[in-house]
Scaffold this active site. Structure first.
Site, PDB file in Angstrom:
ATOM      1  N   ARG A  32      -3.235 -10.551   5.400  1.00 21.88           N
ATOM      2  CA  ARG A  32      -3.842 -10.415   3.923  1.00 21.88           C
ATOM      3  C   ARG A  32      -2.725 -10.103   3.275  1.00 21.88           C
ATOM      4  NH1 ARG A  32      -6.226  -7.017   0.172  1.00 21.88           N
ATOM      5  NH2 ARG A  32      -8.248  -7.953  -0.785  1.00 21.88           N
ATOM      6  N   LYS A  67       0.704  -1.202   0.054  1.00 19.53           N
ATOM      7  CA  LYS A  67      -0.028  -0.073  -0.034  1.00 19.53           C
ATOM      8  C   LYS A  67       0.789   1.402  -0.010  1.00 19.53           C
ATOM      9  CE  LYS A  67      -4.425  -1.852   1.878  1.00 19.53           C
ATOM     10  NZ  LYS A  67      -5.288  -1.754   2.845  1.00 19.53           N
TER      11      LYS A  67
END
Length: 379
Positions: free
Chosen positions: A361, A327
């Site tokens: 995740r 991210k």
């Protein structure tokens, strides 16, 4: 004689047993080895003075601002610090006290009774062509091939989605979303892949979620955080687990100057309210997973605060999911493209696991499997 300083000991009881400490002393000493810190927001000034003295009397400490003893303000923020044993004593000692200390005592008891879960890796499969990381985009047979590889590499959960939730992403119709994910669901069902791993549907569209649940999926990854009763009801109907994620705004708007008075308090209050809602609709707490929503309506500092203090959210008794894979928060720390962010991803995820996350995740299953194995060995 020689002496050396020990690093962090995760399994304190195991360390004491290895030293051949008598069984009766292991529990007592283990509680004295664990140092805990609690931030108490807006504690009434008389309560702060009482708690300060009670903490000092047993060898713990309450850090308070100057002016508390003179009662210059009605409330103060404080940091309570001490061993697990100290907190057990204070959780009993403060029960009969006034000025909100009964609530402090009850909250301490909750934190002292949290449980740990085994760590699992959740692999990411995107059935759309606009997710922020191109390496996660797959369709039909290619997706199935990647799913099987992820399972072989150590993924216990596979998260399949068909709509991008990146900042600024456009909405997609339910029909389009279903058409993207349907071929993958059909193959998973036909080949009974749900017998080899847990399958999660990354969607908040009821028609899509139900199709996946009928195909053998047993987890709903809801980025809207159980805002819709329909998803909770589907989880109950199919005996599935529901992951509640915190997001401020929508994917289209969430990164437009997100603001919190206190991100920890707001996310915690959000989870408390949504868990209460789920339980009222019949979903048991054991089937609820919590995700603080890294990058979903948060600045870099918000994200870092949530990761540093992730252990707090264990108080709800639910598994915690962390998803920071590749991210942009990593780019804000060290300039990089999504393809260059694996090292930063591993650093964040390992720290989150140390702080209580049990579901990771990620896009890179093999690398995470190795990193987590090394972390376990060191701890």
């Amino acid at each position: 004689m020689k002496i050396y300083q020990l690093g962090h000991i995760t399994d304190k009881k195991a360390a004491l047993k290895a030293l051949n400490v008598e069984s009766g002393g292991v529990d007592i000493m283990a509680k004295k080895m664990e140092l805990l810190h609690f931030f108490i927001k807006d504690l009434k000034t008389p309560a702060a003075n009482i708690l300060k003295q009670d903490a000092l009397s047993i060898g713990a400490e309450l850090a308070v601002p100057g002016g508390v003893i003179l009662c210059e303000k009605p409330t103060y923020d404080c940091i309570l610090m001490g061993t697990r044993k100290h907190m057990e004593i204070l959780s009993k000692k403060e029960l009969p006290q006034p000025f909100g200390l009964k609530t402090v005592a009850r909250e301490l008891k909750k934190f002292l009774s949290t449980k740990n879960y085994p760590v699992q890796i959740m692999g990411v499969i995107n059935a759309n062509d606009d997710s922020f990381f191109s390496g996660s985009r797959f369709k039909a047979e290619d997706a199935i091939r990647e799913i099987k590889e992820m399972i072989d590499k150590g993924a216990g959960i596979i998260d399949v989605g068909a709509v991008s939730s990146r900042p600024g992403a456009d909405e997609v119709s339910a029909e389009e979303e279903l058409s993207r994910i349907q071929p993958i669901c059909d193959i998973i069902k036909a080949e009974k892949l749900y017998e080899e791993a847990t399958f999660s549907v990354d969607s908040y569209t009821p028609i899509v979620v139900e199709y996946a649940l009928k195909s053998g999926f047993t987890l709903i990854n809801d980025i809207t955080g159980a805002s819709a009763d329909a998803l909770i009801q589907l989880a109950v109907k199919y005996d599935a687990r529901l992951c509640i994620m915190h997001m401020k705004g929508t994917p289209k708007t969430m990164q437009k100057d997100p603001h919190y008075e206190d991100v920890m308090v707001e996310v915690s209050d959000f989870f408390e309210a949504r868990i209460e809602k789920c339980e009222a609709l019949g979903l048991e707490r054991k089937n609820i997973i919590l995700d603080v929503g890294i990058g979903f309506g948060k600045t870099l500092e918000h994200n870092l605060t949530l990761i540093r203090n992730m252990a707090h959210f264990k108080v709800f008794g639910c598994e915690l999911l962390v998803g920071a894979s590749r991210k942009s928060m990593i780019h804000k720390i060290s300039t990089s493209t999504p393809e260059q962010r694996l090292p930063g991803t591993l650093a964040i995820h390992l720290k989150a696991v140390e702080n209580g996350a049990s579901i990771v995740r990620c896009h890179d299953v093999a690398e995470h499997q190795q990193a987590l194995a090394v972390l376990r060995a060191m701890l």
